[in-house]
Design an enzyme around this catalytic site. Structure first.
Site, PDB file in Angstrom:
ATOM      1  N   GLU A 114       2.977  -7.727 -20.310  1.00  0.00           N
ATOM      2  CA  GLU A 114       4.196  -7.560 -20.596  1.00  0.00           C
ATOM      3  C   GLU A 114       4.936  -6.499 -19.981  1.00  0.00           C
ATOM      4  OE1 GLU A 114       6.443  -9.719 -21.613  1.00  0.00           O
ATOM      5  OE2 GLU A 114       4.787 -11.384 -22.276  1.00  0.00           O
TER       6      GLU A 114
ATOM      7  N   CYS B 147      11.938  -1.796 -23.267  1.00  0.00           N
ATOM      8  CA  CYS B 147      11.740  -2.776 -21.980  1.00  0.00           C
ATOM      9  C   CYS B 147      13.067  -3.989 -22.106  1.00  0.00           C
ATOM     10  CB  CYS B 147      10.454  -3.534 -22.360  1.00  0.00           C
ATOM     11  SG  CYS B 147      10.291  -4.504 -23.663  1.00  0.00           S
TER      12      CYS B 147
HETATM   13  P1  NAD Z   1       2.510   2.952 -18.290  1.00  0.00           P
HETATM   14  O1  NAD Z   1       2.295   1.494 -17.609  1.00  0.00           O
HETATM   15  O2  NAD Z   1       2.657   4.176 -17.677  1.00  0.00           O
HETATM   16  O3  NAD Z   1       1.290   2.769 -19.518  1.00  0.00           O
HETATM   17  C1  NAD Z   1       1.009   1.896 -20.395  1.00  0.00           C
HETATM   18  C2  NAD Z   1      -0.474   2.013 -20.896  1.00  0.00           C
HETATM   19  O4  NAD Z   1      -1.350   1.751 -19.514  1.00  0.00           O
HETATM   20  C3  NAD Z   1      -0.800   3.354 -21.207  1.00  0.00           C
HETATM   21  O5  NAD Z   1      -1.620   3.042 -22.493  1.00  0.00           O
HETATM   22  C4  NAD Z   1      -1.797   4.011 -20.173  1.00  0.00           C
HETATM   23  O6  NAD Z   1      -2.423   5.029 -20.665  1.00  0.00           O
HETATM   24  C5  NAD Z   1      -2.443   2.851 -19.508  1.00  0.00           C
HETATM   25  N1  NAD Z   1      -2.701   3.088 -18.294  1.00  0.00           N
HETATM   26  C6  NAD Z   1      -2.280   3.483 -17.240  1.00  0.00           C
HETATM   27  N2  NAD Z   1      -2.924   3.647 -15.917  1.00  0.00           N
HETATM   28  C7  NAD Z   1      -3.856   2.677 -16.208  1.00  0.00           C
HETATM   29  C8  NAD Z   1      -5.033   2.327 -15.497  1.00  0.00           C
HETATM   30  N3  NAD Z   1      -5.132   2.250 -14.281  1.00  0.00           N
HETATM   31  N4  NAD Z   1      -6.108   1.502 -16.245  1.00  0.00           N
HETATM   32  C9  NAD Z   1      -5.932   1.056 -17.453  1.00  0.00           C
HETATM   33  N5  NAD Z   1      -5.058   1.495 -18.153  1.00  0.00           N
HETATM   34  C10 NAD Z   1      -3.784   2.298 -17.744  1.00  0.00           C
HETATM   35  O7  NAD Z   1       3.869   2.718 -19.487  1.00  0.00           O
HETATM   36  P2  NAD Z   1       4.464   3.573 -20.479  1.00  0.00           P
HETATM   37  O8  NAD Z   1       5.146   4.873 -19.792  1.00  0.00           O
HETATM   38  O9  NAD Z   1       3.565   3.866 -21.498  1.00  0.00           O
HETATM   39  O10 NAD Z   1       5.455   2.493 -21.270  1.00  0.00           O
HETATM   40  C11 NAD Z   1       6.692   2.538 -20.532  1.00  0.00           C
HETATM   41  C12 NAD Z   1       6.727   1.008 -19.781  1.00  0.00           C
HETATM   42  O11 NAD Z   1       6.373   0.016 -20.792  1.00  0.00           O
HETATM   43  C13 NAD Z   1       8.148   0.716 -19.409  1.00  0.00           C
HETATM   44  O12 NAD Z   1       8.010   0.178 -17.993  1.00  0.00           O
HETATM   45  C14 NAD Z   1       8.583  -0.305 -20.218  1.00  0.00           C
HETATM   46  O13 NAD Z   1       9.604  -1.142 -19.644  1.00  0.00           O
HETATM   47  C15 NAD Z   1       7.465  -1.110 -20.465  1.00  0.00           C
HETATM   48  N6  NAD Z   1       7.310  -1.755 -21.844  1.00  0.00           N
HETATM   49  C16 NAD Z   1       7.439  -3.353 -21.704  1.00  0.00           C
HETATM   50  C17 NAD Z   1       7.693  -3.721 -22.882  1.00  0.00           C
HETATM   51  C18 NAD Z   1       7.448  -5.374 -22.809  1.00  0.00           C
HETATM   52  O14 NAD Z   1       7.173  -6.038 -23.796  1.00  0.00           O
HETATM   53  N7  NAD Z   1       7.858  -6.010 -21.661  1.00  0.00           N
HETATM   54  C19 NAD Z   1       7.691  -3.406 -24.141  1.00  0.00           C
HETATM   55  C20 NAD Z   1       7.658  -1.806 -24.225  1.00  0.00           C
HETATM   56  C21 NAD Z   1       7.482  -0.871 -22.858  1.00  0.00           C
END
Ligand code: NAD
Length: 454
Positions: free
Chosen positions: A225, A259
């Site tokens: 997501e 999001c």
């Molecule tokens: P992010 O993508 O930076 O990080 C998400 C997670 O992925 C973190 O735990 C991070 O440490 C991990 N991660 C980062 N790089 C990785 C890799 N290469 N391999 C494995 N894991 C890795 O997102 P964020 O800044 O924590 O959150 C904000 C984003 O989340 C926004 O884009 C928002 O829209 C989205 N979001 C989506 C939903 C949904 O349900 N669609 C809900 C909440 C937030």
């Protein structure tokens, strides 16, 4: 080492812990796999009881957890309380799911029995963002556990303290090692991907793409997501003041860091009166210390996030648009930015195309609903779309044509119900939906059994 600091008071260190190494993750995975046998043996009643106890543990700590979410991720207190209440409901809901029927039966010709059954996948690797530090981990972990899996949770670094506290609360309710938080950044996340039998990710679209590819390479089922660029369409018959207030909160509540936040407002027909009402409603939102009861807009998560919002706002006038309100930082301490509305931007401007994760939104106007739907659909994302009107014909038309996984009529794009499927289309989501009964599809494998008389 991971350090998580409070966005309203960056000198306040909320968590400072050693990141889990790939070896730590491997050991946690091994322990979890052993605990999973015990968990499956507990049967539906045992799992339901344990998840019910977990709900009570979270409920019992509700005030403390809300305060921690305020402190660690800057969530305004009222929203933080709402998130904890929702987390408890999620646990209670999934505590009932082990009792649900898990298959279909049929009679093949010549007697015998044909039926489907489901099995847990094994070890679920959950990789989560920081913005819903309790609800998102739980809306993944609760169904994963309910359907008989073990869990490794890799929270986002800015939400480390929330995740560790959650695991402390859940530990007495579950077999040892069944649910383990592995704190860390991308390296820890990659190590989880190497171990998991099923992967559920929530986060940005860019990171999601790498997660999907890595899981697919190992043949592990994956759901992701990701971001949104959510439109709210306002038709001429919408109630101006009520709609403006609802959209303003969806733009800037929790500093626009959902999001599901509204990122584009598309007004059909004469727009001057609605635009004025929206500017007024956005300005009326209280910005400040998220620990205060009356605050709707706290800080954004860190300095980089604030800089992205300020840079997007600064680019508006050079691009031929107009800033209707906001565009500046607020105060000297903490990552506060004023809720910002931009007007008159071309389709290719960043604010029309990409998710800027903060309290900023672009407003545009079109001649009719057809144009509004085309504009709403003209982005890579498709998470939520809002429509404000009393015209049922327009509603039915839009419901069938908006490219969005969730369509909200006369309601803010933000706010979802955990007992129905959650997720988007296009670049917003990949794989089966989360939440509700849809979660069974990712956390179990489906098997078809044919038994004939011997
Ligand atoms: P992010 O993508 O930076 O990080 C998400 C997670 O992925 C973190 O735990 C991070 O440490 C991990 N991660 C980062 N790089 C990785 C890799 N290469 N391999 C494995 N894991 C890795 O997102 P964020 O800044 O924590 O959150 C904000 C984003 O989340 C926004 O884009 C928002 O829209 C989205 N979001 C989506 C939903 C949904 O349900 N669609 C809900 C909440 C937030």
């Amino acid at each position: 080492m991971i350090t998580s600091t409070s966005p309203q008071r960056p000198d306040d260190i909320v968590a400072r812990v050693q990141a889990s190494t790939p070896e730590d993750v491997r050991v946690a995975a091994e322990t979890a796999r052993k605990a999973q046998f015990e968990w499956v043996d507990a049967g539906a009643a045992g799992r339901a009881k344990a998840l019910g106890q977990a709900a009570e543990a979270v409920q019992g700590a509700a005030a403390e957890l809300a305060a921690l979410a305020v402190r660690e991720v800057g969530k305004p207190l009222a929203e933080a309380r709402g998130e904890i209440a929702r987390s408890v409901s999620i646990l209670r809901y999934y505590a009932q799911q082990p009792f649900e029927e898990i298959g279909a039966t049929s009679n093949p010709s010549g007697g015998g029995l044909l039926f489907t059954t489901r099995r847990p996948r094994g070890l679920a690797g959950l990789i989560t963002p920081w913005n819903f530090p309790f609800a998102i981990p739980l809306w993944k972990a609760a169904p994963a556990l309910a359907y008989g899996n073990a869990v490794l949770l890799k929270p986002a670094e800015p939400a480390t303290a929330c995740a560790l506290r959650l695991s402390e609360l859940l530990a007495p309710c579950l077999p040892a090692g069944l649910f383990t938080v592995v704190a860390g950044g991308a390296d820890t996340g990659r190590a989880v991907l190497d171990e998991a039998d099923v992967v559920s990710f929530t986060g940005s679209t860019a990171v999601g793409a790498t997660i999907i590819a890595a899981a697919a390479q190992r043949g592990a089922p994956v759901q992701a997501e990701m971001g949104g660029q959510n439109p709210a369409i306002v038709l001429p018959d919408a109630d101006v003041e009520a709609t403006a207030a609802s959209i303003a909160a969806a733009i800037a509540g929790y500093a626009g860091q959902k999001c599901t936040a509204t990122k584009r407002v598309i007004v059909v027909g004469e727009a001057a009166r609605f635009t004025e009402a929206l500017v007024e409603a956005v300005r009326a939102l209280v910005v400040g210390d998220p620990a205060r009861e009356d605050v709707t807009v706290g800080p954004v998560i860190d300095q980089a996030a604030r800089d992205r919002v300020l840079a997007a706002a600064a680019s508006v006038e050079a691009a031929g648009g107009r800033l209707l309100t906001g565009g500046s930082k607020v105060g000297e301490l903490g990552w506060f930015v004023a809720p910002t509305l931009a007007d008159g931007l071309a389709d290719e401007h960043l604010l029309e195309r990409e998710e800027v994760f903060g309290p900023i939104c672009s407003i545009s106007r079109v001649a009719d609903l057809d144009q509004a739907i085309s504009r709403a659909n003209a982005v890579q994302h498709g998470l939520v779309a809002g429509l404000h009107t009393r015209d049922i014909t327009g509603v039915l038309d839009a419901v069938n044509r908006l490219d969005a996984g969730m369509i909200k009529v006369n309601a803010p794009t933000t706010g979802v119900d955990f007992y129905l499927p959650f997720g988007g289309v296009k670049a917003s989501s990949y794989g089966t939906k989360e939440q509700g009964k849809a979660a069974v599809d990712i956390y179990t494998s489906l098997h078809t059994v044919t038994i004939e008389a011997g």
